[in-house]
Scaffold this active site. Sequence first.
Site, PDB file in Angstrom:
ATOM      1  N   GLU A 122     -14.510 -29.184  14.971  1.00 52.86           N
ATOM      2  CA  GLU A 122     -13.565 -29.092  16.090  1.00 52.86           C
ATOM      3  C   GLU A 122     -13.872 -27.905  17.007  1.00 52.86           C
ATOM      4  O   GLU A 122     -13.004 -27.461  17.765  1.00 52.86           O
ATOM      5  CB  GLU A 122     -12.116 -29.007  15.583  1.00 52.86           C
ATOM      6  N   HIS A 145      -5.962 -24.998  13.541  1.00 54.83           N
ATOM      7  CA  HIS A 145      -5.664 -26.437  13.441  1.00 54.83           C
ATOM      8  C   HIS A 145      -5.387 -26.780  11.987  1.00 54.83           C
ATOM      9  O   HIS A 145      -6.117 -26.324  11.099  1.00 54.83           O
ATOM     10  CB  HIS A 145      -6.858 -27.252  13.953  1.00 54.83           C
ATOM     11  N   HIS A 147      -3.179 -29.927   9.221  1.00 57.96           N
ATOM     12  CA  HIS A 147      -2.567 -31.245   9.092  1.00 57.96           C
ATOM     13  C   HIS A 147      -1.159 -31.092   8.516  1.00 57.96           C
ATOM     14  O   HIS A 147      -0.849 -31.637   7.459  1.00 57.96           O
ATOM     15  CB  HIS A 147      -3.449 -32.137   8.213  1.00 57.96           C
ATOM     16  N   GLU A 175      16.034 -21.184  15.191  1.00 60.07           N
ATOM     17  CA  GLU A 175      14.981 -20.272  15.635  1.00 60.07           C
ATOM     18  C   GLU A 175      13.948 -20.925  16.564  1.00 60.07           C
ATOM     19  O   GLU A 175      13.195 -20.230  17.245  1.00 60.07           O
ATOM     20  CB  GLU A 175      14.242 -19.682  14.424  1.00 60.07           C
ATOM     21  N   HIS A 216      -2.395 -37.042  13.204  1.00 56.04           N
ATOM     22  CA  HIS A 216      -3.526 -36.223  12.748  1.00 56.04           C
ATOM     23  C   HIS A 216      -3.072 -34.807  12.371  1.00 56.04           C
ATOM     24  O   HIS A 216      -3.225 -34.388  11.237  1.00 56.04           O
ATOM     25  CB  HIS A 216      -4.616 -36.186  13.836  1.00 56.04           C
TER      26      HIS A 216
END
Length: 278
Positions: A122, A145, A147, A175, A216
């Site tokens: 990525e 990144h 999942h 919050e 994803h």
Amino acid sequence: MITAIQKENILEAPFVKEMREATFNLWKLGWDERNGGNISYLLQEEEVSRYLDVNQVKRTLPLQFPVAELANKYFIVTGSGKYFKNVKGDPKNTLGIVKVDESGNNIYVLWGFEDGSNPTSELPSHFMSHIARLKVDANHRIIMHNHATNIIAMTFMHDLDEASFTKTLWQMCTECIVVFPDAIGILPWMVPGTEAIGQKTADKMKAHRLVLWPHHGIFGAGTTMDETFGLIETAEKAAQIYTIIGDSSKIKQTISDKELDALAKAFHVEPKAGILTI
Ligand code: 2HA
Ligand code: ZN
């Protein structure tokens, strides 16, 4: 006689420790199964040169996409195909320190990826997102990144309109509006690991620190590892509440738009326009 300046042990570097701790914690949370997830962390030359001779290039890797804006910048990044579970015990093979060359067309590996591995698949999304966030905030340093489970679950159950998705998250925990008043950006489903998804992610990063990839995972941006981790944790917690509720017809009361507005005012944040109806 000129003696080489003794370098400190890279494994003691705070940024290596932070990468090892963050990846392990993310794996324990169940958000980075197998080789899921990736992190890149912008480093200053002064930080890196305490531990490495920055002119000692181990490998040169061409970039498919030029990043002239990041020329001469240093990053520590997770490796392609590497399991977050294993980073803590095996940093030299699972992490790498890279420098973007002066043209922005190549990266130099200065440390790590010792088994011949490469930076995360990525990398386009990471590098392009760094470029976008640095234009907004000169202190920006982290792209993460993962999942995150409930965030992914929510992308099946909730409509994918950015304003309504954001408002639902804001309503789930008090919050949320304080932590991400800039709302969550959402892409259409796309093939990961491509320059195209990198460009779209970076476009969203111009206005948001959280970008959702439906079915994803999520991208988060921030100035420190803790802040970025905390940003994703907060959105994931709100998504968890949403999935625990399961059926919106069960909701008897929620935080009203007026109350969300009062929260924003009390904490001196500016909620993204067009989400609250006051
Ligand atoms: O392989 O999470 O998006 C790591 C990923 C791809
Ligand atoms: Zn992923």
